[in-house]
Design a protein around this motif. Structure first.
Motif, PDB file in Angstrom:
ATOM      1  N   VAL A 178      31.629  10.080  43.542  1.00  0.00           N
ATOM      2  CA  VAL A 178      32.956  10.381  43.480  1.00  0.00           C
ATOM      3  C   VAL A 178      33.490  10.161  44.940  1.00  0.00           C
ATOM      4  O   VAL A 178      34.695   9.686  45.148  1.00  0.00           O
ATOM      5  N   ALA A 179      32.763  10.713  45.945  1.00  0.00           N
ATOM      6  CA  ALA A 179      33.180  10.592  47.335  1.00  0.00           C
ATOM      7  C   ALA A 179      33.525   9.139  47.764  1.00  0.00           C
ATOM      8  O   ALA A 179      34.560   8.982  48.499  1.00  0.00           O
ATOM      9  N   GLU A 180      32.808   8.309  47.403  1.00  0.00           N
ATOM     10  CA  GLU A 180      33.091   6.944  47.637  1.00  0.00           C
ATOM     11  C   GLU A 180      34.142   6.310  47.074  1.00  0.00           C
ATOM     12  O   GLU A 180      35.007   5.799  47.982  1.00  0.00           O
ATOM     13  N   GLU A 181      34.299   6.777  45.717  1.00  0.00           N
ATOM     14  CA  GLU A 181      35.649   6.311  45.167  1.00  0.00           C
ATOM     15  C   GLU A 181      36.880   6.905  45.909  1.00  0.00           C
ATOM     16  O   GLU A 181      37.617   5.972  45.985  1.00  0.00           O
ATOM     17  N   VAL A 182      36.648   7.992  46.231  1.00  0.00           N
ATOM     18  CA  VAL A 182      37.895   8.832  46.965  1.00  0.00           C
ATOM     19  C   VAL A 182      37.810   8.542  48.521  1.00  0.00           C
ATOM     20  O   VAL A 182      38.891   8.670  49.118  1.00  0.00           O
ATOM     21  N   GLY A 183      37.054   7.751  48.814  1.00  0.00           N
ATOM     22  CA  GLY A 183      36.962   7.467  50.283  1.00  0.00           C
ATOM     23  C   GLY A 183      36.779   8.513  51.309  1.00  0.00           C
ATOM     24  O   GLY A 183      37.425   8.745  52.493  1.00  0.00           O
ATOM     25  N   ILE A 184      36.094   9.645  50.821  1.00  0.00           N
ATOM     26  CA  ILE A 184      35.552  10.679  51.958  1.00  0.00           C
ATOM     27  C   ILE A 184      34.087  10.810  52.291  1.00  0.00           C
ATOM     28  O   ILE A 184      33.285  10.613  51.244  1.00  0.00           O
ATOM     29  N   PRO A 185      33.937  11.203  53.436  1.00  0.00           N
ATOM     30  CA  PRO A 185      32.294  11.458  53.642  1.00  0.00           C
ATOM     31  C   PRO A 185      31.824  12.828  53.006  1.00  0.00           C
ATOM     32  O   PRO A 185      32.718  13.750  52.672  1.00  0.00           O
ATOM     33  N   LEU A 186      30.510  13.057  53.010  1.00  0.00           N
ATOM     34  CA  LEU A 186      30.104  14.070  52.517  1.00  0.00           C
ATOM     35  C   LEU A 186      28.880  14.424  53.104  1.00  0.00           C
ATOM     36  O   LEU A 186      27.919  13.390  53.543  1.00  0.00           O
ATOM     37  N   ASP A 187      28.274  15.626  53.018  1.00  0.00           N
ATOM     38  CA  ASP A 187      26.849  15.991  53.700  1.00  0.00           C
ATOM     39  C   ASP A 187      26.421  17.080  53.013  1.00  0.00           C
ATOM     40  O   ASP A 187      27.430  18.062  52.538  1.00  0.00           O
ATOM     41  N   VAL A 188      25.400  17.637  53.255  1.00  0.00           N
ATOM     42  CA  VAL A 188      24.731  18.867  52.878  1.00  0.00           C
ATOM     43  C   VAL A 188      24.815  19.792  54.211  1.00  0.00           C
ATOM     44  O   VAL A 188      24.576  19.424  55.290  1.00  0.00           O
ATOM     45  N   ILE A 189      25.180  20.906  54.025  1.00  0.00           N
ATOM     46  CA  ILE A 189      25.441  21.980  55.114  1.00  0.00           C
ATOM     47  C   ILE A 189      24.311  22.251  55.547  1.00  0.00           C
ATOM     48  O   ILE A 189      23.271  22.645  54.801  1.00  0.00           O
ATOM     49  N   ASP A 190      23.817  22.403  56.711  1.00  0.00           N
ATOM     50  CA  ASP A 190      22.611  22.577  57.428  1.00  0.00           C
ATOM     51  C   ASP A 190      22.022  23.983  57.007  1.00  0.00           C
ATOM     52  O   ASP A 190      23.100  25.072  56.870  1.00  0.00           O
ATOM     53  N   PRO A 191      20.904  24.330  56.206  1.00  0.00           N
ATOM     54  CA  PRO A 191      20.652  25.541  55.811  1.00  0.00           C
ATOM     55  C   PRO A 191      20.646  26.693  57.063  1.00  0.00           C
ATOM     56  O   PRO A 191      21.042  28.045  56.516  1.00  0.00           O
ATOM     57  N   VAL A 192      20.120  26.380  58.040  1.00  0.00           N
ATOM     58  CA  VAL A 192      20.219  27.585  59.142  1.00  0.00           C
ATOM     59  C   VAL A 192      21.697  27.790  59.457  1.00  0.00           C
ATOM     60  O   VAL A 192      21.967  29.200  59.509  1.00  0.00           O
ATOM     61  N   ALA A 193      22.369  26.889  59.667  1.00  0.00           N
ATOM     62  CA  ALA A 193      24.035  27.396  59.794  1.00  0.00           C
ATOM     63  C   ALA A 193      24.733  28.212  58.610  1.00  0.00           C
ATOM     64  O   ALA A 193      25.241  28.989  58.709  1.00  0.00           O
ATOM     65  N   TYR A 194      24.156  27.788  57.398  1.00  0.00           N
ATOM     66  CA  TYR A 194      24.703  28.400  56.375  1.00  0.00           C
ATOM     67  C   TYR A 194      24.134  29.805  56.248  1.00  0.00           C
ATOM     68  O   TYR A 194      24.834  30.680  56.114  1.00  0.00           O
ATOM     69  N   GLY A 195      22.837  29.766  56.430  1.00  0.00           N
ATOM     70  CA  GLY A 195      22.000  31.351  56.342  1.00  0.00           C
ATOM     71  C   GLY A 195      22.776  32.078  57.365  1.00  0.00           C
ATOM     72  O   GLY A 195      23.056  33.573  57.135  1.00  0.00           O
ATOM     73  N   ARG A 196      23.108  31.598  58.449  1.00  0.00           N
ATOM     74  CA  ARG A 196      23.604  32.515  59.375  1.00  0.00           C
ATOM     75  C   ARG A 196      25.288  32.598  59.562  1.00  0.00           C
ATOM     76  O   ARG A 196      25.801  33.586  60.273  1.00  0.00           O
TER      77      ARG A 196
END
Length: 102
Positions: free
Chosen positions: A68-86
């Motif tokens: 879907v991200a490619e279709e709408v032309g946006i980048p995506l990634d998974v949030i860093d687990p350490v940054a998420y946890g903190r």
């Protein structure tokens, strides 16, 4: 204005992270719109966003969202687990801005 979408299992666990990201953006004077949604709403919400960040507990959904991200032309990634946890809003904001490329 940068539009940052976060997706998590139910859309609630990222609400505190969204608040911390908004605080970090305000401190640096960056105009952003940041919101979080449950995984089932992410595909339709991607149309309104400049980037999608996925909660680490949902990394298995990255390939599905990538289509879907490619279709709408946006980048995506998974949030860093350490940054998420903190609940490190600044680190996650930095990653989002980096992905947007501005």
């Amino acid at each position: 204005m940068k539009k940052i979408l976060l997706a998590c299992s139910a859309g609630m666990s990222t609400s505190l992270l969204v608040a911390k990201m908004k605080e970090a953006a305000e401190k640096r004077g960056t105009e952003v719109e940041i919101w979080a949604v449950a995984q089932d709403k992410a595909p339709s919400e991607m149309k309104k966003a400049d980037v999608l960040l996925i909660g680490p507990q949902m990394r298995f959904m990255k390939k599905k969202f990538a289509v879907v991200a490619e279709e709408v032309g946006i980048p995506l990634d998974v949030i860093d687990p350490v940054a998420y946890g903190r609940i490190d809003g600044e680190a996650v904001l930095n990653k989002a801005i980096e992905l947007i490329g501005e």
